[in-house]
Design an enzyme around this catalytic site. Structure first.
Site, mmCIF file in Angstrom:
data_model
loop_
_atom_site.group_PDB
_atom_site.id
_atom_site.type_symbol
_atom_site.label_atom_id
_atom_site.label_comp_id
_atom_site.label_asym_id
_atom_site.label_seq_id
_atom_site.Cartn_x
_atom_site.Cartn_y
_atom_site.Cartn_z
ATOM 1 N N SER A 49 0.849 -1.186 0.000
ATOM 2 C CA SER A 49 0.000 0.000 0.000
ATOM 3 C C SER A 49 0.888 1.241 0.000
ATOM 4 C CB SER A 49 -0.916 0.009 1.219
ATOM 5 O OG SER A 49 -0.159 0.228 2.403
ATOM 6 N N ASP A 84 -0.799 -1.704 -4.123
ATOM 7 C CA ASP A 84 -2.165 -1.980 -3.675
ATOM 8 C C ASP A 84 -2.919 -0.663 -3.477
ATOM 9 O OD1 ASP A 84 -4.348 -3.463 -2.772
ATOM 10 O OD2 ASP A 84 -3.631 -3.531 -0.710
ATOM 11 N N HIS A 85 -4.078 -0.540 -4.105
ATOM 12 C CA HIS A 85 -4.923 0.663 -3.989
ATOM 13 C C HIS A 85 -4.133 1.932 -4.280
ATOM 14 C CE1 HIS A 85 -8.705 -1.100 -2.709
ATOM 15 N NE2 HIS A 85 -7.985 -1.950 -2.000
ATOM 16 N N HIS A 177 -12.482 -4.194 3.715
ATOM 17 C CA HIS A 177 -11.144 -4.297 4.292
ATOM 18 C C HIS A 177 -11.237 -4.410 5.801
ATOM 19 C CE1 HIS A 177 -9.969 -2.039 0.482
ATOM 20 N NE2 HIS A 177 -9.259 -3.141 0.423
ATOM 21 N N THR A 232 -4.820 -8.022 6.908
ATOM 22 C CA THR A 232 -5.175 -8.003 8.327
ATOM 23 C C THR A 232 -4.847 -9.321 9.011
ATOM 24 O OG1 THR A 232 -6.938 -6.413 7.847
ATOM 25 C CG2 THR A 232 -7.040 -7.547 9.958
#
Length: 291
Positions: A49, A84-85, A177, A232
């Site tokens: 990320s 990511d994103h 998420h 996570t």
């Protein structure tokens, strides 16, 4: 070996399994994922990320670390280093930094702007040999400080984004998420089936892989999901193992045992990540599928 993610996900789609994207946050995370993938002969995607990249001092640092570690560990299974994103600016920065794959998340823009920016980044990524993921229908929960309600993606919009030449597509089907709330109603498989058909069976991506029951994961794979993101899960087991080590007094300032040495302090968390990655790869069906 570092590659873009296009071939591995097409093989996963056709073979009815999924490749795990395991987000990395430091050296221990990266080493744990790479060594587990090698031991299990599984393709793997290292997700980064923008927040994690900033924590690790930047995209160039991450790319250099991953390339050096891949070589030093003698990794032979396919590995993609994936943003990511990503923002529009972040995606461009990752291309320049040496990533092998990017995600542009334009789901929070008006659809026309998502199309415009995705089109530009598809061309740029492909010119540089990278694979690219796009998103339609914001994934619920919070990612890098951006919070969104889980949306069900419009199949027609998914088809338009897929037609731009993206290699794989994240489409909201009720997934979120982070930790799922107790009243979460599950994945919307009717929407997944419509999206899979509308996009001419492009490899689909399931974000928010932590907390989805295994039977729903397997059903999603059977309906076109070829990439599943996990973050996570690894954070939780790493934290629990580290806390247990400290609570047990193993990090106490004992000059003989030196349990406070970071190489010892972080080892339980490292082993916990390896075990979690193996568990998820077993569910995803990717073990032994490296080609």
């Amino acid at each position: 070996m570092l590659v873009n993610a296009s071939r591995m996900l097409k093989l996963a789609r056709d073979g009815h399994y999924a490749v795990g994207q395991f987000n990395i946050n430091n050296l221990e995370w990266t080493k744990a994922v790479l060594t587990t993938a090698q031991e299990l002969h599984s393709p793997v995607i290292l997700g980064v990320s923008e927040g994690a990249a900033k924590y690790m001092t930047g995209f160039k640092t991450v790319a250099a670390m991953v390339r050096a570690m891949d070589e030093s560990l003698g990794i032979t299974v396919p590995v993609a280093l994936h943003l990511d994103h990503g923002s529009y600016e972040g995606a461009k920065a990752c291309i320049a930094a040496g990533f092998t794959s990017i995600m542009f998340d334009g789901s929070h823009f008006a659809f026309e702007e998502n199309v415009s920016k995705t089109t530009e980044l598809v061309n740029l990524a492909h010119d540089c040999g990278l694979s690219i993921e796009a998103e339609v229908g914001a994934i619920g929960g919070t990612e890098d400080g951006i919070t969104a309600d889980g949306e069900i993606a419009d199949p027609e919009e998914c088809a338009k984004i897929a037609a731009l030449g993206v290699d794989f597509l994240a489409a909201g089907i009720g997934n979120i998420h982070g930790i799922y709330p107790k009243d979460w109603k599950g994945l919307h498989f009717d929407a997944l089936e419509r999206i899979h058909a509308a996009t001419n069976h492009i490899p689909l991506v399931l974000h928010g892989g932590t907390g989805i029951p295994d039977e729903q994961i397997k059903k999603a794979i059977a309906n076109g999901v070829s990439k599943i993101n996990v973050n996570t899960d690894c954070q939780l087991v790493f934290a629990a193992a580290t806390v247990d080590y400290c609570v047990a007094g193993k990090a106490a300032p004992d000059p003989d045992k030196k349990g406070f040495d970071p190489r010892k302090l972080l080892k339980p968390g490292y082993e916990a990540i390896k075990a979690k990655v193996k568990e998820r790869m077993e569910v995803f069906g990717s073990i032994g599928k490296a080609q």
